[in-house]
Design a protein around this motif. Structure first.
Motif, PDB file in Angstrom:
ATOM      1  N   THR A  37       5.098   5.159  -9.158  1.00 41.97           N
ATOM      2  CA  THR A  37       4.354   4.231 -10.003  1.00 41.97           C
ATOM      3  C   THR A  37       2.886   4.655 -10.011  1.00 41.97           C
ATOM      4  OG1 THR A  37       4.060   2.799  -8.097  1.00 41.97           O
ATOM      5  CG2 THR A  37       5.848   2.246  -9.600  1.00 41.97           C
ATOM      6  N   ILE A  38       2.267   4.470 -11.165  1.00 48.26           N
ATOM      7  CA  ILE A  38       0.899   4.971 -11.277  1.00 48.26           C
ATOM      8  C   ILE A  38      -0.114   3.924 -10.839  1.00 48.26           C
ATOM      9  CG2 ILE A  38      -0.854   5.694 -12.931  1.00 48.26           C
ATOM     10  CD1 ILE A  38       1.147   7.475 -14.154  1.00 48.26           C
ATOM     11  N   VAL A  39      -0.797   4.255  -9.770  1.00 44.27           N
ATOM     12  CA  VAL A  39      -1.907   3.452  -9.268  1.00 44.27           C
ATOM     13  C   VAL A  39      -3.056   4.426  -9.106  1.00 44.27           C
ATOM     14  CG1 VAL A  39      -2.716   1.998  -7.382  1.00 44.27           C
ATOM     15  CG2 VAL A  39      -0.294   2.010  -7.980  1.00 44.27           C
ATOM     16  N   LEU A  40      -4.257   4.029  -9.522  1.00 43.15           N
ATOM     17  CA  LEU A  40      -5.392   4.929  -9.342  1.00 43.15           C
ATOM     18  C   LEU A  40      -5.766   5.003  -7.864  1.00 43.15           C
ATOM     19  CD1 LEU A  40      -7.963   4.289 -12.204  1.00 43.15           C
ATOM     20  CD2 LEU A  40      -6.444   6.233 -11.862  1.00 43.15           C
ATOM     21  N   PRO A  41      -5.625   6.178  -7.243  1.00 43.64           N
ATOM     22  CA  PRO A  41      -5.987   6.278  -5.827  1.00 43.64           C
ATOM     23  C   PRO A  41      -7.494   6.120  -5.658  1.00 43.64           C
ATOM     24  CG  PRO A  41      -4.702   8.184  -6.568  1.00 43.64           C
ATOM     25  CD  PRO A  41      -5.145   7.451  -7.786  1.00 43.64           C
ATOM     26  N   LYS A  42      -7.885   5.393  -4.615  1.00 44.18           N
ATOM     27  CA  LYS A  42      -9.323   5.242  -4.307  1.00 44.18           C
ATOM     28  C   LYS A  42      -9.614   6.052  -3.054  1.00 44.18           C
ATOM     29  CE  LYS A  42     -10.086   0.575  -6.107  1.00 44.18           C
ATOM     30  NZ  LYS A  42      -9.159  -0.501  -5.732  1.00 44.18           N
ATOM     31  N   ILE A  44      -8.312  10.913   2.553  1.00 39.93           N
ATOM     32  CA  ILE A  44      -7.450   9.741   2.714  1.00 39.93           C
ATOM     33  C   ILE A  44      -7.735   8.796   1.549  1.00 39.93           C
ATOM     34  CG2 ILE A  44      -6.791   7.849   4.254  1.00 39.93           C
ATOM     35  CD1 ILE A  44      -7.840   9.557   6.583  1.00 39.93           C
ATOM     36  N   PHE A  45      -6.653   8.340   0.927  1.00 40.27           N
ATOM     37  CA  PHE A  45      -6.789   7.504  -0.273  1.00 40.27           C
ATOM     38  C   PHE A  45      -6.089   6.167  -0.088  1.00 40.27           C
ATOM     39  CE2 PHE A  45      -7.022  11.872  -1.651  1.00 40.27           C
ATOM     40  CZ  PHE A  45      -8.091  11.867  -2.537  1.00 40.27           C
ATOM     41  N   MET A  46      -6.688   5.114  -0.638  1.00 37.31           N
ATOM     42  CA  MET A  46      -6.024   3.828  -0.773  1.00 37.31           C
ATOM     43  C   MET A  46      -5.170   3.918  -2.038  1.00 37.31           C
ATOM     44  SD  MET A  46      -5.929   0.915   0.777  1.00 37.31           S
ATOM     45  CE  MET A  46      -7.454   0.514   1.613  1.00 37.31           C
ATOM     46  N   VAL A  47      -3.871   3.598  -1.900  1.00 39.46           N
ATOM     47  CA  VAL A  47      -2.979   3.753  -3.057  1.00 39.46           C
ATOM     48  C   VAL A  47      -2.258   2.446  -3.396  1.00 39.46           C
ATOM     49  CG1 VAL A  47      -2.616   6.241  -2.867  1.00 39.46           C
ATOM     50  CG2 VAL A  47      -1.208   4.703  -1.487  1.00 39.46           C
ATOM     51  N   MET A  48      -2.877   1.319  -3.001  1.00 36.96           N
ATOM     52  CA  MET A  48      -2.280   0.019  -3.320  1.00 36.96           C
ATOM     53  C   MET A  48      -2.623  -0.381  -4.746  1.00 36.96           C
ATOM     54  SD  MET A  48      -2.368  -2.615  -0.210  1.00 36.96           S
ATOM     55  CE  MET A  48      -4.117  -2.737  -0.177  1.00 36.96           C
ATOM     56  N   ARG A  49      -1.742  -1.147  -5.318  1.00 38.03           N
ATOM     57  CA  ARG A  49      -2.033  -1.703  -6.641  1.00 38.03           C
ATOM     58  C   ARG A  49      -3.133  -2.747  -6.536  1.00 38.03           C
ATOM     59  NH1 ARG A  49       0.642  -0.896 -11.135  1.00 38.03           N
ATOM     60  NH2 ARG A  49       2.652   0.154 -11.021  1.00 38.03           N
ATOM     61  N   GLY A  50      -3.935  -2.858  -7.587  1.00 40.99           N
ATOM     62  CA  GLY A  50      -4.951  -3.915  -7.669  1.00 40.99           C
ATOM     63  C   GLY A  50      -6.209  -3.596  -6.905  1.00 40.99           C
TER      64      GLY A  50
END
Lengths: 149, 145
Positions: free
Chosen positions: B82-87, B139-145
């Motif tokens: 699923t596409i979530v913009l990684p932060k 390291i990326f945050m990959v959670m939705r929202g």
């Protein structure tokens, strides 16, 4: 700060402003002190990383922190010697805001015979409310033509 | 189109050029991506605006950092279901050798894909892939929202 310091810091400022990529991003040298450099990256649409929000790309902040950190090393040395970034760690603490300049304040807090150590913060208005924090190490007196090897 | 819609379309079509054209900073760096077999390789096409040391000449460390970070993000987007913009939470860049005034390529390798956080290693090279010019771990945050 003596006259020698003034001349050297002017040299660092001129050098930084002549770096093609710094110019391409629109970077400005705001202040140079012994061991410290403050750079500004004015907001520009060409720096945007997320067109939905208008927030600038992390890479532009990396370039700003790298540039200011390197300049702080030059500002800490008594002789103008070539340097090369060994490593740079950047922690992103909060999102940048669209439409605002980003300031980077870098300090070269330790110099040994071969290596210089830096820390820097990137922020909009308040250095105590940073967007990003970085630490870097730089190799000193790298031979010209042999940087970063 | 929103960025996530562009990403979804790019992934479906296997063509990232429209996506890059929609991101001003990717355009400034001259980024493009190609699938080479099963690998997604991100390329930063040389331009004089990327120079950090005119005397050598060598690329600016910031451009290499941006290429590595972008390649890591594209790898996450490419592999994710699923596409979530990684932060980006943190990135550490090692500068290994002077980067010449030519095209630079980068590829990310996901070392851990978690529910909230993903770890990626990335390498950038020019002519010879076995002697990278820079590498990074991020390291990326990959959670939705």
């Amino acid at each position: 700060m003596g006259a020698d310091d003034d001349a050297r810091l002017r040299l660092v400022r001129g050098f930084s402003m002549n770096v093609p990529h710094n110019r391409a991003l629109g970077m400005k040298v705001v202040d140079m002190q012994p061991r410290e450099a403050v750079f500004e990256l004015p907001y520009d649409e060409k720096l945007v990383g997320n067109p939905d929000t208008g927030v600038i790309h992390g890479g532009a902040i990396t370039a700003l922190l790298d540039g200011a950190s390197g300049a702080s090393v030059f500002a800490a040395l008594t002789d103008f010697v070539p340097i090369a970034t060994l490593d740079l760690r950047i922690d992103y603490l909060r999102p940048a805001e669209a439409g605002k300049s980003v300031i980077a304040k870098a300090t070269c807090y330790k110099v040994t015979k071969n290596v210089a150590f830096t820390r820097a913060v990137a922020y909009h208005d308040d250095p105590d409310d940073p967007i990003a924090h970085s630490v870097g190490t730089f190799m000193l007196s790298t031979k010209v033509g042999n940087l970063r090897s | 189109m929103t960025l996530v819609e562009r990403l979804t379309a790019a992934k479906a079509a296997g063509n990232y050029q429209d996506l890059f054209d929609a991101i001003p900073y990717a355009k400034l760096l001259g980024l493009s991506a190609q699938l080479q077999g099963t690998e997604l390789v991100t390329t930063m096409t040389f331009s004089p605006d990327l120079i950090g040391n005119p005397a050598l000449p060598a690329l600016h460390g910031g451009t290499l950092g941006a290429l590595l970070e972008s390649a890591a993000i594209f790898e996450l987007l490419w592999r994710a279901e699923t596409i979530v913009l990684p932060k980006t939470i943190t990135i550490t860049i090692d500068y290994l050798k002077s980067a010449a005034a030519v095209d630079t390529h980068a590829r990310g390798l996901i070392t851990r894909q978690g529910r909230r956080v993903s770890n990626v290693r990335v390498e950038a090279w020019q002519g010879d892939r076995s002697t990278p010019v820079a590498s990074a771990h991020a390291i990326f945050m990959v959670m939705r929202g």
